[in-house]
Design a protein around this motif. Structure first.
Motif, PDB file in Angstrom:
ATOM      1  N   SER A  46       0.827  -1.205   0.000  1.00 29.37           N
ATOM      2  CA  SER A  46       0.000   0.000   0.000  1.00 29.37           C
ATOM      3  C   SER A  46       0.864   1.259   0.000  1.00 29.37           C
ATOM      4  O   SER A  46       0.550   2.225  -0.689  1.00 29.37           O
ATOM      5  N   LEU A  47       1.969   1.251   0.747  1.00 33.59           N
ATOM      6  CA  LEU A  47       2.872   2.410   0.728  1.00 33.59           C
ATOM      7  C   LEU A  47       3.430   2.643  -0.673  1.00 33.59           C
ATOM      8  O   LEU A  47       3.480   3.782  -1.150  1.00 33.59           O
ATOM      9  N   ALA A  48       3.823   1.565  -1.328  1.00 32.90           N
ATOM     10  CA  ALA A  48       4.332   1.699  -2.696  1.00 32.90           C
ATOM     11  C   ALA A  48       3.224   2.188  -3.627  1.00 32.90           C
ATOM     12  O   ALA A  48       3.468   3.011  -4.514  1.00 32.90           O
ATOM     13  N   GLY A  49       2.014   1.712  -3.416  1.00 28.95           N
ATOM     14  CA  GLY A  49       0.890   2.129  -4.244  1.00 28.95           C
ATOM     15  C   GLY A  49       0.624   3.619  -4.180  1.00 28.95           C
ATOM     16  O   GLY A  49       0.329   4.252  -5.204  1.00 28.95           O
ATOM     17  N   TYR A  50       0.731   4.203  -2.993  1.00 28.89           N
ATOM     18  CA  TYR A  50       0.538   5.648  -2.877  1.00 28.89           C
ATOM     19  C   TYR A  50       1.551   6.401  -3.735  1.00 28.89           C
ATOM     20  O   TYR A  50       1.239   7.456  -4.290  1.00 28.89           O
ATOM     21  N   ALA A  51       2.757   5.872  -3.817  1.00 31.87           N
ATOM     22  CA  ALA A  51       3.810   6.543  -4.584  1.00 31.87           C
ATOM     23  C   ALA A  51       3.621   6.390  -6.088  1.00 31.87           C
ATOM     24  O   ALA A  51       4.130   7.193  -6.854  1.00 31.87           O
ATOM     25  N   LEU A  52       2.884   5.359  -6.503  1.00 35.06           N
ATOM     26  CA  LEU A  52       2.752   5.075  -7.932  1.00 35.06           C
ATOM     27  C   LEU A  52       1.663   5.861  -8.631  1.00 35.06           C
ATOM     28  O   LEU A  52       1.624   5.904  -9.856  1.00 35.06           O
ATOM     29  N   THR A  53       0.754   6.449  -7.879  1.00 30.86           N
ATOM     30  CA  THR A  53      -0.361   7.156  -8.506  1.00 30.86           C
ATOM     31  C   THR A  53      -0.799   8.338  -7.652  1.00 30.86           C
ATOM     32  O   THR A  53      -0.568   8.356  -6.439  1.00 30.86           O
ATOM     33  N   ASP A  54      -1.451   9.278  -8.294  1.00 33.95           N
ATOM     34  CA  ASP A  54      -2.053  10.413  -7.598  1.00 33.95           C
ATOM     35  C   ASP A  54      -3.568  10.302  -7.574  1.00 33.95           C
ATOM     36  O   ASP A  54      -4.250  11.201  -7.106  1.00 33.95           O
ATOM     37  N   SER A  55      -4.111   9.219  -8.091  1.00 30.08           N
ATOM     38  CA  SER A  55      -5.552   9.031  -8.184  1.00 30.08           C
ATOM     39  C   SER A  55      -6.183   8.852  -6.802  1.00 30.08           C
ATOM     40  O   SER A  55      -5.781   7.969  -6.035  1.00 30.08           O
ATOM     41  N   TYR A  56      -7.193   9.664  -6.510  1.00 24.20           N
ATOM     42  CA  TYR A  56      -7.889   9.559  -5.229  1.00 24.20           C
ATOM     43  C   TYR A  56      -8.511   8.169  -5.060  1.00 24.20           C
ATOM     44  O   TYR A  56      -8.390   7.565  -3.995  1.00 24.20           O
ATOM     45  N   LEU A  57      -9.167   7.665  -6.087  1.00 20.58           N
ATOM     46  CA  LEU A  57      -9.796   6.349  -6.005  1.00 20.58           C
ATOM     47  C   LEU A  57      -8.758   5.258  -5.747  1.00 20.58           C
ATOM     48  O   LEU A  57      -8.965   4.364  -4.913  1.00 20.58           O
ATOM     49  N   ALA A  58      -7.634   5.331  -6.436  1.00 14.75           N
ATOM     50  CA  ALA A  58      -6.562   4.350  -6.199  1.00 14.75           C
ATOM     51  C   ALA A  58      -6.049   4.463  -4.769  1.00 14.75           C
ATOM     52  O   ALA A  58      -5.799   3.445  -4.113  1.00 14.75           O
ATOM     53  N   TRP A  59      -5.904   5.683  -4.265  1.00 13.08           N
ATOM     54  CA  TRP A  59      -5.447   5.860  -2.888  1.00 13.08           C
ATOM     55  C   TRP A  59      -6.435   5.235  -1.905  1.00 13.08           C
ATOM     56  O   TRP A  59      -6.032   4.655  -0.902  1.00 13.08           O
TER      57      TRP A  59
END
Length: 159
Positions: A63-76
């Motif tokens: 999840s930490l890596a995921g936050y860094a990979l996108t700026d999309s609110y839905l993805a966050w």
């Protein structure tokens, strides 16, 4: 988990996300953990506490890596739920390990120490965005610092 979420909320605020959406984002991990409480005993019975705990650490890192990979609110929001699933395994796993392994005469002390550390993380979390901004050079993106430190802390716990 407890320390990173306030940093994420401030990051969303800086991106211009409205307050209601930020509140929803901030609520998602706690709602996920609460939802998982009745499920965790079955997860522990199936996987074992240690394997579930380590799996929770992996979910946290993802999840930490995921936050860094996108700026999309839905993805966050999705990364937040994934991280919270990991946090549920860690949180409940730690309590189960204390209950199982601590000598009965010291169980209360160990539980108190754990809860104090957890409470400290919850208390420090809201202070972290301001502290990071004070420590960072002007213009340095906030997310790079919390991602690196958060991932390093989780990896260290997994060892």
């Amino acid at each position: 988990f407890s320390v990173v979420n306030p940093v994420l909320a401030v990051t969303l605020q800086r991106r211009g996300v409205n307050a209601g959406a930020i509140g929803l984002f901030a609520m998602l991990p706690f709602l996920t953990v609460a939802t998982m409480i009745p499920v965790m005993p079955r997860v522990f019975a199936r996987l074992g506490v240690i394997r579930a705990y380590r799996g929770g650490l992996v979910l946290g890192v993802l999840s930490l890596a995921g936050y860094a990979l996108t700026d999309s609110y839905l993805a966050w929001c999705c990364w937040s739920v994934l991280g919270a699933l990991g946090a549920a395994a860690e949180w409940n796993g730690t309590e189960a390990l204390i209950a199982f392994n601590a000598p009965p005469a010291r169980r209360g002390r160990f539980t108190g120490m754990y809860q104090t550390a957890l409470g400290a993380a919850l208390a420090v979390g809201p202070l972290l965005p301001g502290a990071l901004q004070w420590l960072l050079p002007a213009g340095q993106p906030l997310h790079t610092v919390w991602l690196l430190w958060g991932a390093a802390a989780i990896y260290a716990l997994a060892l």
